[in-house]
Design a protein around this motif. Structure first.
Motif, mmCIF file in Angstrom:
data_model
loop_
_atom_site.group_PDB
_atom_site.id
_atom_site.type_symbol
_atom_site.label_atom_id
_atom_site.label_comp_id
_atom_site.label_asym_id
_atom_site.label_seq_id
_atom_site.Cartn_x
_atom_site.Cartn_y
_atom_site.Cartn_z
ATOM 1 N N UNK A 233 30.284 18.751 -77.954
ATOM 2 C CA UNK A 233 28.960 19.099 -78.465
ATOM 3 C C UNK A 233 28.308 17.882 -79.113
ATOM 4 N N UNK A 234 29.047 17.203 -79.966
ATOM 5 C CA UNK A 234 28.502 16.044 -80.680
ATOM 6 C C UNK A 234 28.107 14.923 -79.715
ATOM 7 N N UNK A 235 28.911 14.723 -78.677
ATOM 8 C CA UNK A 235 28.679 13.611 -77.753
ATOM 9 C C UNK A 235 27.705 13.933 -76.630
ATOM 10 N N UNK A 236 27.622 15.206 -76.227
ATOM 11 C CA UNK A 236 26.833 15.553 -75.052
ATOM 12 C C UNK A 236 25.654 16.483 -75.348
ATOM 13 N N UNK A 237 25.899 17.527 -76.104
ATOM 14 C CA UNK A 237 24.865 18.534 -76.328
ATOM 15 C C UNK A 237 23.809 18.053 -77.322
ATOM 16 N N UNK A 238 24.251 17.513 -78.459
ATOM 17 C CA UNK A 238 23.296 17.077 -79.486
ATOM 18 C C UNK A 238 22.315 16.016 -78.972
ATOM 19 N N UNK A 239 22.784 14.973 -78.250
ATOM 20 C CA UNK A 239 21.805 14.011 -77.715
ATOM 21 C C UNK A 239 20.818 14.657 -76.728
ATOM 22 N N UNK A 240 21.290 15.621 -75.954
ATOM 23 C CA UNK A 240 20.403 16.312 -75.012
ATOM 24 C C UNK A 240 19.362 17.119 -75.770
ATOM 25 N N UNK A 241 19.773 17.829 -76.811
ATOM 26 C CA UNK A 241 18.820 18.583 -77.621
ATOM 27 C C UNK A 241 17.799 17.659 -78.274
ATOM 28 N N UNK A 242 18.236 16.526 -78.752
ATOM 29 C CA UNK A 242 17.311 15.561 -79.365
ATOM 30 C C UNK A 242 16.270 15.097 -78.350
ATOM 31 N N UNK A 243 16.722 14.772 -77.141
ATOM 32 C CA UNK A 243 15.793 14.336 -76.101
ATOM 33 C C UNK A 243 14.823 15.454 -75.744
ATOM 34 N N UNK A 244 15.332 16.681 -75.604
ATOM 35 C CA UNK A 244 14.467 17.812 -75.254
ATOM 36 C C UNK A 244 13.438 18.085 -76.351
ATOM 37 N N UNK A 245 13.849 18.021 -77.613
ATOM 38 C CA UNK A 245 12.903 18.229 -78.720
ATOM 39 C C UNK A 245 11.788 17.200 -78.665
ATOM 40 N N UNK A 246 12.133 15.950 -78.417
ATOM 41 C CA UNK A 246 11.124 14.890 -78.312
ATOM 42 C C UNK A 246 10.180 15.153 -77.145
ATOM 43 N N UNK A 247 10.737 15.540 -76.025
ATOM 44 C CA UNK A 247 9.918 15.803 -74.836
ATOM 45 C C UNK A 247 8.968 16.976 -75.069
ATOM 46 N N UNK A 248 9.419 17.964 -75.831
ATOM 47 C CA UNK A 248 8.573 19.135 -76.089
ATOM 48 C C UNK A 248 7.451 18.829 -77.081
ATOM 49 N N UNK A 249 7.580 17.756 -77.845
ATOM 50 C CA UNK A 249 6.524 17.352 -78.769
ATOM 51 C C UNK A 249 5.427 16.551 -78.079
ATOM 52 N N UNK A 250 5.717 16.062 -76.879
ATOM 53 C CA UNK A 250 4.740 15.290 -76.113
ATOM 54 C C UNK A 250 3.590 16.186 -75.667
ATOM 55 N N UNK A 251 2.406 15.605 -75.542
ATOM 56 C CA UNK A 251 1.262 16.322 -74.990
ATOM 57 C C UNK A 251 1.247 16.061 -73.487
ATOM 58 N N UNK A 252 1.322 17.139 -72.688
ATOM 59 C CA UNK A 252 1.315 16.933 -71.236
ATOM 60 C C UNK A 252 0.003 16.271 -70.783
ATOM 61 N N UNK A 253 0.120 15.324 -69.866
ATOM 62 C CA UNK A 253 -1.062 14.607 -69.378
ATOM 63 C C UNK A 253 -1.470 15.043 -67.979
ATOM 64 N N UNK A 254 -0.688 15.960 -67.401
ATOM 65 C CA UNK A 254 -1.024 16.445 -66.061
ATOM 66 C C UNK A 254 -0.427 17.840 -65.894
#
Length: 185
Positions: A102-123
């Protein structure tokens, strides 16, 4: 590995092969397997001799196993060498592996997904991609919450839960049908 009994040799060899399928190298898997079945803590020289590995290979493998928290360092009275032992409780090992993955695989994925969800879609394509990422994020968060709950259970309760298997599904279906106005399955 000629000094190992046939039983231990078979387990160590198999665990090395399986380790490579689980994302660790064969040598690390074999070192872990030997430590796990050993009735006494082993030092690096013992491991190198029994597995016929180089001392440096054993040292690197032990460092990796320590990083995964799968082996513990011990010092024996009157001996300056470092000895290693593995937990013998299968539930403890499972929990440690699950926490580390979880610490090595899941947490980094969740961090990336959270960042991506904060982005404003441009298309429109980005909007669709973000919707799909949101679904993935929600699933992983749900699984993480479930994992946290399961980690709090004692081994006996966890074992009982796992043995229930499909009975849990039938119980949920029964509960859903018993609620007034519940949709039919």
């Amino acid at each position: 590995m000629s000094t190992l009994s046939p039983l231990v040799h078979s387990f160590v060899s198999h665990f090395g092969e399986m380790g490579s399928r689980w994302g660790i190298n064969r040598t690390v898997g074999q070192i872990y397997a030997l430590i796990f079945v050993s009735p006494t803590p082993l030092n690096a020289d013992d491991i190198a001799e029994q597995l016929e590995f180089s001392r440096s290979n054993v040292s690197m493998g032990l460092k990796e196993l320590q990083a995964w928290r799968l082996v513990r360092l011990r010092h024996l009275p009157g001996d300056r060498r470092e000895y290693f032992e593995a937990p013998t409780d299968a539930w403890e090992i499972f929990r440690t592996l699950a926490e580390e993955r979880r610490r090595r695989e899941i947490e980094p994925t969740l961090t990336m997904l959270r960042s991506a969800l904060l982005e404003t879609p441009t298309s429109e394509a980005d909007r669709i991609a973000q919707q799909r990422l949101r679904g993935m994020h929600e699933l992983i968060e749900l699984m993480s919450t479930w994992f946290d709950d399961v980690q709090k259970l004692d081994a006996k309760t966890l074992s009982q839960l796992m043995k229930m298997g499909s009975k849990v599904q039938r119980l949920l279906e029964f509960t859903r049908k018993a609620k007034p106005g519940a949709p039919a399955a």
